[in-house]
Design an enzyme around this catalytic site. Structure first.
Site, PDB file in Angstrom:
ATOM      1  N   GLY A  62       0.713  -1.222  -0.130  1.00 54.42           N
ATOM      2  CA  GLY A  62      -0.153   0.061  -0.021  1.00 54.42           C
ATOM      3  C   GLY A  62       0.696   1.222   0.077  1.00 54.42           C
ATOM      4  N   CYS A  85       2.015   3.117   2.324  1.00 56.52           N
ATOM      5  CA  CYS A  85       3.002   3.197   3.415  1.00 56.52           C
ATOM      6  C   CYS A  85       4.198   2.522   3.037  1.00 56.52           C
ATOM      7  CB  CYS A  85       2.652   2.572   4.741  1.00 56.52           C
ATOM      8  SG  CYS A  85       3.674   2.325   6.098  1.00 56.52           S
ATOM      9  N   GLY A 104       2.059  23.519   2.182  1.00 56.34           N
ATOM     10  CA  GLY A 104       1.486  22.893   3.522  1.00 56.34           C
ATOM     11  C   GLY A 104       2.662  22.352   4.263  1.00 56.34           C
ATOM     12  N   GLY A 105       2.424  23.151   5.635  1.00 63.64           N
ATOM     13  CA  GLY A 105       3.631  22.633   6.552  1.00 63.64           C
ATOM     14  C   GLY A 105       3.218  21.698   7.569  1.00 63.64           C
ATOM     15  N   ALA A 113       1.240  19.394  -0.454  1.00 63.36           N
ATOM     16  CA  ALA A 113       1.159  18.633   0.440  1.00 63.36           C
ATOM     17  C   ALA A 113      -0.011  19.232   1.625  1.00 63.36           C
ATOM     18  CB  ALA A 113       2.543  18.121   1.098  1.00 63.36           C
ATOM     19  N   ALA A 161      -0.171   4.494   9.660  1.00 69.48           N
ATOM     20  CA  ALA A 161      -0.099   3.390   9.307  1.00 69.48           C
ATOM     21  C   ALA A 161      -0.248   2.362  10.580  1.00 69.48           C
ATOM     22  CB  ALA A 161       1.366   2.752   8.805  1.00 69.48           C
ATOM     23  N   HIS A 168      21.901   4.548  31.647  1.00 77.04           N
ATOM     24  CA  HIS A 168      22.648   5.814  31.503  1.00 77.04           C
ATOM     25  C   HIS A 168      23.837   5.317  30.798  1.00 77.04           C
ATOM     26  CE1 HIS A 168      24.314   9.370  32.730  1.00 77.04           C
ATOM     27  NE2 HIS A 168      25.351   8.957  32.847  1.00 77.04           N
TER      28      HIS A 168
HETATM   29  P1  FAD Z   1      -3.070   2.395   1.958  1.00 84.68           P
HETATM   30  O1  FAD Z   1      -1.731   2.020   2.483  1.00 84.68           O
HETATM   31  O2  FAD Z   1      -3.374   3.701   1.328  1.00 84.68           O
HETATM   32  O3  FAD Z   1      -3.491   1.133   1.002  1.00 84.68           O
HETATM   33  C1  FAD Z   1      -4.540   0.974   0.396  1.00 84.68           C
HETATM   34  C2  FAD Z   1      -4.245   0.163  -0.724  1.00 84.68           C
HETATM   35  O4  FAD Z   1      -5.641  -0.168  -1.386  1.00 84.68           O
HETATM   36  C3  FAD Z   1      -3.493   0.456  -1.966  1.00 84.68           C
HETATM   37  O5  FAD Z   1      -2.360  -0.308  -1.867  1.00 84.68           O
HETATM   38  C4  FAD Z   1      -4.412   0.601  -3.051  1.00 84.68           C
HETATM   39  O6  FAD Z   1      -3.613   0.183  -4.474  1.00 84.68           O
HETATM   40  C5  FAD Z   1      -5.506  -0.265  -2.699  1.00 84.68           C
HETATM   41  N1  FAD Z   1      -6.750  -0.097  -3.280  1.00 84.68           N
HETATM   42  C6  FAD Z   1      -7.329   1.330  -3.248  1.00 84.68           C
HETATM   43  N2  FAD Z   1      -8.692   0.913  -3.816  1.00 84.68           N
HETATM   44  C7  FAD Z   1      -8.676  -0.171  -4.401  1.00 84.68           C
HETATM   45  C8  FAD Z   1      -9.758  -0.884  -4.971  1.00 84.68           C
HETATM   46  N3  FAD Z   1     -10.862  -0.298  -5.249  1.00 84.68           N
HETATM   47  N4  FAD Z   1      -9.475  -2.136  -5.397  1.00 84.68           N
HETATM   48  C9  FAD Z   1      -8.090  -2.781  -5.214  1.00 84.68           C
HETATM   49  N5  FAD Z   1      -7.183  -2.040  -4.555  1.00 84.68           N
HETATM   50  C10 FAD Z   1      -7.434  -0.909  -3.974  1.00 84.68           C
HETATM   51  N6  FAD Z   1       2.063   6.919   8.435  1.00 84.68           N
HETATM   52  C11 FAD Z   1       2.924   6.526   9.591  1.00 84.68           C
HETATM   53  O7  FAD Z   1       2.313   5.823  10.413  1.00 84.68           O
HETATM   54  N7  FAD Z   1       4.033   6.930   9.777  1.00 84.68           N
HETATM   55  C12 FAD Z   1       4.872   7.363   8.692  1.00 84.68           C
HETATM   56  O8  FAD Z   1       5.967   7.551   8.615  1.00 84.68           O
HETATM   57  C13 FAD Z   1       4.253   7.765   7.599  1.00 84.68           C
HETATM   58  N8  FAD Z   1       4.922   8.351   6.255  1.00 84.68           N
HETATM   59  C14 FAD Z   1       3.947   8.701   5.399  1.00 84.68           C
HETATM   60  C15 FAD Z   1       4.743   9.290   4.356  1.00 84.68           C
HETATM   61  C16 FAD Z   1       4.043   9.716   3.231  1.00 84.68           C
HETATM   62  C17 FAD Z   1       4.949  10.218   1.970  1.00 84.68           C
HETATM   63  C18 FAD Z   1       2.786   9.411   3.200  1.00 84.68           C
HETATM   64  C19 FAD Z   1       2.022   9.861   1.988  1.00 84.68           C
HETATM   65  C20 FAD Z   1       1.847   8.655   3.922  1.00 84.68           C
HETATM   66  C21 FAD Z   1       2.453   8.482   5.245  1.00 84.68           C
HETATM   67  N9  FAD Z   1       2.055   7.681   6.134  1.00 84.68           N
HETATM   68  C22 FAD Z   1       2.688   7.631   7.474  1.00 84.68           C
HETATM   69  C23 FAD Z   1       0.621   7.436   6.361  1.00 84.68           C
HETATM   70  C24 FAD Z   1       0.442   6.108   5.918  1.00 84.68           C
HETATM   71  O9  FAD Z   1       1.118   5.802   4.763  1.00 84.68           O
HETATM   72  C25 FAD Z   1      -1.046   5.666   5.926  1.00 84.68           C
HETATM   73  O10 FAD Z   1      -1.817   6.085   6.901  1.00 84.68           O
HETATM   74  C26 FAD Z   1      -1.332   4.057   5.689  1.00 84.68           C
HETATM   75  O11 FAD Z   1      -0.466   3.645   4.463  1.00 84.68           O
HETATM   76  C27 FAD Z   1      -2.708   3.711   5.702  1.00 84.68           C
HETATM   77  O12 FAD Z   1      -2.920   2.177   5.322  1.00 84.68           O
HETATM   78  P2  FAD Z   1      -4.303   1.811   4.794  1.00 84.68           P
HETATM   79  O13 FAD Z   1      -4.114   0.220   4.832  1.00 84.68           O
HETATM   80  O14 FAD Z   1      -5.320   2.550   5.339  1.00 84.68           O
HETATM   81  O15 FAD Z   1      -4.056   2.225   3.343  1.00 84.68           O
HETATM   82  P1  NAD Z   2      -1.159  17.287   6.955  1.00 80.96           P
HETATM   83  O1  NAD Z   2      -2.632  17.364   7.051  1.00 80.96           O
HETATM   84  O2  NAD Z   2      -0.407  16.735   7.983  1.00 80.96           O
HETATM   85  O3  NAD Z   2      -0.711  18.812   6.416  1.00 80.96           O
HETATM   86  C1  NAD Z   2      -1.531  19.554   5.624  1.00 80.96           C
HETATM   87  C2  NAD Z   2      -1.071  20.968   5.802  1.00 80.96           C
HETATM   88  O4  NAD Z   2      -1.223  21.855   4.793  1.00 80.96           O
HETATM   89  C3  NAD Z   2      -1.677  21.650   7.015  1.00 80.96           C
HETATM   90  O5  NAD Z   2      -0.855  22.268   8.032  1.00 80.96           O
HETATM   91  C4  NAD Z   2      -2.759  22.530   6.458  1.00 80.96           C
HETATM   92  O6  NAD Z   2      -2.938  23.494   7.433  1.00 80.96           O
HETATM   93  C5  NAD Z   2      -1.976  22.944   5.247  1.00 80.96           C
HETATM   94  N1  NAD Z   2      -2.740  23.609   4.141  1.00 80.96           N
HETATM   95  C6  NAD Z   2      -3.704  23.001   3.677  1.00 80.96           C
HETATM   96  N2  NAD Z   2      -4.469  23.632   2.627  1.00 80.96           N
HETATM   97  C7  NAD Z   2      -3.485  24.645   2.184  1.00 80.96           C
HETATM   98  C8  NAD Z   2      -3.224  25.658   1.353  1.00 80.96           C
HETATM   99  N3  NAD Z   2      -4.108  25.839   0.248  1.00 80.96           N
HETATM  100  N4  NAD Z   2      -2.195  26.405   1.470  1.00 80.96           N
HETATM  101  C9  NAD Z   2      -1.364  26.163   2.448  1.00 80.96           C
HETATM  102  N5  NAD Z   2      -1.451  25.349   3.472  1.00 80.96           N
HETATM  103  C10 NAD Z   2      -2.569  24.450   3.125  1.00 80.96           C
HETATM  104  O7  NAD Z   2      -1.224  16.484   5.500  1.00 80.96           O
HETATM  105  P2  NAD Z   2      -0.004  15.920   4.905  1.00 80.96           P
HETATM  106  O8  NAD Z   2       1.292  16.708   5.043  1.00 80.96           O
HETATM  107  O9  NAD Z   2      -0.167  16.044   3.250  1.00 80.96           O
HETATM  108  O10 NAD Z   2       0.037  14.643   5.001  1.00 80.96           O
HETATM  109  C11 NAD Z   2      -1.125  13.714   4.853  1.00 80.96           C
HETATM  110  C12 NAD Z   2      -1.319  12.719   6.085  1.00 80.96           C
HETATM  111  O11 NAD Z   2      -0.263  11.775   5.863  1.00 80.96           O
HETATM  112  C13 NAD Z   2      -0.901  13.259   7.356  1.00 80.96           C
HETATM  113  O12 NAD Z   2      -1.874  13.911   8.211  1.00 80.96           O
HETATM  114  C14 NAD Z   2      -0.421  12.068   7.879  1.00 80.96           C
HETATM  115  O13 NAD Z   2      -1.509  11.338   8.655  1.00 80.96           O
HETATM  116  C15 NAD Z   2       0.186  11.070   6.923  1.00 80.96           C
HETATM  117  N6  NAD Z   2       1.554  11.218   7.299  1.00 80.96           N
HETATM  118  C16 NAD Z   2       2.260  10.790   8.446  1.00 80.96           C
HETATM  119  C17 NAD Z   2       3.688  10.799   8.354  1.00 80.96           C
HETATM  120  C18 NAD Z   2       4.199  10.312   9.869  1.00 80.96           C
HETATM  121  O14 NAD Z   2       3.530   9.566  10.530  1.00 80.96           O
HETATM  122  N7  NAD Z   2       5.150  10.568  10.055  1.00 80.96           N
HETATM  123  C19 NAD Z   2       4.370  11.185   7.623  1.00 80.96           C
HETATM  124  C20 NAD Z   2       3.668  11.742   6.176  1.00 80.96           C
HETATM  125  C21 NAD Z   2       2.231  11.568   6.100  1.00 80.96           C
END
Ligand code: FAD
Ligand code: NAD
Length: 471
Positions: free
Chosen positions: A42, A44, A181-182, A269, A320, A444
């Site tokens: 997925g 993640c 997006g921060g 973002a 995740a 420690h």
């Molecule tokens: P996903 O991981 O989104 O998986 C969904 C799957 O469903 C996909 O493989 C997709 O292909 C499949 N799918 C969708 N629709 C269909 C369909 N109709 N038929 C068949 N297959 C389908 N979270 C953390 O906890 N720690 C982190 O460090 C972190 N870093 C991140 C960094 C980035 C850049 C991003 C974008 C996200 C990050 N996240 C992080 C968030 C994390 O990736 C998600 O919360 C997590 O993947 C959600 O898991 P999920 O199983 O709900 O869905």
């Molecule tokens: P986010 O919700 O963390 O941050 C989005 C930011 O964009 C917010 O601060 C919001 O105020 C700002 N924003 C929204 N619209 C805007 C605009 N038009 N102009 C300027 N700023 C704007 O979302 P993300 O960074 O896209 O990440 C998505 C999700 O993925 C996260 O909420 C998190 O659940 C997951 N994620 C988790 C990790 C981790 O666990 N380390 C890492 C990456 C992503």
């Protein structure tokens, strides 16, 4: 293909879906795991947590090498071979996705590569090569996750405008990168590009970045980012982007003022939206929340009795480990176990440098709800270990019940905070009181001692801080 009737059909093979499928199979249920992607894992594993953390690790090597100068250790200017960089990330993803497939095979989970949607409450339609066109199930678990949200005003058909998936591919190192997006992604990937040499500008709509993080936890990170990034512009939105040959012209709007600035690439973002489109939900009794997530109860049941939903598609926090935990709950409930999602603390980690991590009740949330709490802090400036590491800017804090000292929440900012927060999760889940943390011997010299010493503050006498007694 074997008979197309399964006890459990899981749609989506992310950390929620594959955990649910494995658990269902381990509990003796005939299980299918369906994903349209040829690789399992997925968002993640393929385009989220894993590639971003791999990149953050690699770029941390660059900043560590730079900071080694204070020890009299001088490296030459690093040369980054982007192709080798990308290959390494692909190899890491490849190893892990192969591991998930092997685990599925060992458990006899049937992996089906297809897009799936509901025909009715017990039938899925599939479109994929070498798959049946239909599959029937006793129960289904929707684990379709989420996708990046891009406002229409920023949606250009120009490869220089990237979402997180595009940015993780590291197409090049743009001299001038605008991050819209921060939040988590903006700051994590902004950190990666800055370390690689980009001049990074973050534009955030709200008055502060990482809006859910307590201000004192944010401060050490923010100070460092202000030094590293070209600019962090708050209370500002990007109204539009114009593609020009020599760059993308961004129109920034803050209160009544408008300005323009040119960038080589833009990372958008601004959040993610649940993947509920084209799932055939209209052929079921499933309802959505006002924000478009699938509505579930504490057992992860949707409003359609045969269908469960978990992970990003059911709501925030979109993390995740939350998806995995919900997946395990759904599979166990389907197998007839008495269980529910009942987490007192879902940890969150921002993997910047320094990291920020928190779990349970935050100070801001307590203030908003009016709940009385006692907050104790231990500054890393008083930590021997942080001093050896040359990173004393961190802070550890505990949110405690003022009467009993029960640990309601924990927050950290500092290097390694993401590992340390697990102690807070355990403390909150086990109903520990500050004394439990204060009287547990911590090794420690480690920064974990800051947790123990913060807890000691509740009783008034941390060893490495002098807190004058009130007369
Ligand atoms: P996903 O991981 O989104 O998986 C969904 C799957 O469903 C996909 O493989 C997709 O292909 C499949 N799918 C969708 N629709 C269909 C369909 N109709 N038929 C068949 N297959 C389908 N979270 C953390 O906890 N720690 C982190 O460090 C972190 N870093 C991140 C960094 C980035 C850049 C991003 C974008 C996200 C990050 N996240 C992080 C968030 C994390 O990736 C998600 O919360 C997590 O993947 C959600 O898991 P999920 O199983 O709900 O869905
Ligand atoms: P986010 O919700 O963390 O941050 C989005 C930011 O964009 C917010 O601060 C919001 O105020 C700002 N924003 C929204 N619209 C805007 C605009 N038009 N102009 C300027 N700023 C704007 O979302 P993300 O960074 O896209 O990440 C998505 C999700 O993925 C996260 O909420 C998190 O659940 C997951 N994620 C988790 C990790 C981790 O666990 N380390 C890492 C990456 C992503």
């Amino acid at each position: 293909m074997a008979e197309s009737r399964y006890d459990v059909a899981v749609i989506g093979a992310g950390p929620g879906g594959y955990a649910a499928a494995f658990q269902a199979a381990d509990l003796g249920l005939r299980t299918a795991l369906i994903d349209e992607d040829s690789d399992l894992g997925g968002t993640c594993l393929l385009r989220g947590c894993i590639p971003s953390k791999a990149l953050l690790h690699a770029t941390r090597l660059l900043t560590d090498a730079e900071e080694a100068a204070v020890w009299g250790i001088h490296f030459g200017k690093p040369r980054v071979d982007l192709e080798a960089f990308r290959d390494r990330v692909s190899a890491i993803i490849g190893k892990l996705t192969k591991g998930v497939r092997t685990l599925a095979g060992s458990r006899k989970v049937e992996v089906i590569q297809a897009r799936a949607w509901f025909k009715d409450a017990t039938t899925l339609q599939l479109s994929g090569a070498n798959t049946p066109s239909e599959l029937s199930f006793g129960h289904a678990i929707i684990a379709t996750g989420s996708t990046p949200m891009i406002p229409d005003s920023l949606r250009l058909r120009d490869p220089r405008v990237m979402d997180s998936t595009g940015a993780l591919r590291l197409p090049d190192i743009p001299p001038r990168l605008l991050v819209v997006g921060g939040g988590y992604i903006g700051l994590e990937l902004g950190t990666v590009y800055q370390a690689l040499g980009s001049e990074v500008t973050v534009v955030e709509a709200l008055p502060r970045v990482l809006n859910n993080v307590d201000a004192d936890l944010l401060r050490p990170l923010y100070q460092r980012l202000l030094r590293q990034f070209k600019a962090i512009t708050l209370n500002t939105t990007v109204a539009k982007l114009d593609a020009q040959e020599d760059g993308l012209v961004a129109t920034l709007t803050a209160s009544q003022k408008t300005s323009t600035e040119t960038f080589d690439r833009v990372l958008v973002a601004v959040g993610r939206r649940p993947s509920t489109n084209q799932l055939g939900l209209e052929h079921t009794a499933i309802t959505l929340t006002p924000r478009g997530f699938i509505q579930v109860d504490r057992q992860m049941r949707t409003t359609e009795p045969t269908i469960f939903a978990i992970g990003d598609v059911v709501g925030e926090p979109m993390l995740a480990h939350k998806a995995t935990h919900e997946g395990l709950v759904a599979a166990r409930v389907i197998a007839g176990k008495q269980t529910a999602f009942d987490a007192a603390a879902i940890p969150a980690v921002v993997f910047t440098d320094p990291e920020i991590a928190w779990c349970g009740l935050t100070e801001d949330a307590a203030r908003v709800s009016g709940q009385a709490v006692k907050v104790v802090r231990f500054p890393w400036a008083a930590s021997g270990r942080a001093t050896t590491l040359g990173r004393t800017e961190g802070v550890t804090k505990l949110i405690l019940d003022p009467e009993s000292g029960r640990v309601l929440g924990m927050g950290l900012c500092g290097i390694g905070a993401g590992e340390l927060i697990a102690e807070g999760v355990l403390a909150v889940e086990m109903g520990a009181v500050a004394e439990d943390l204060a009287t547990s011997i911590h090794p420690h010299p480690t920064v974990s001692e800051t947790v123990m010493e913060a807890a000691e503050s509740f009783y008034g006498s941390p060893t490495h801080l002098f807190i004058p007694k009130r007369s």
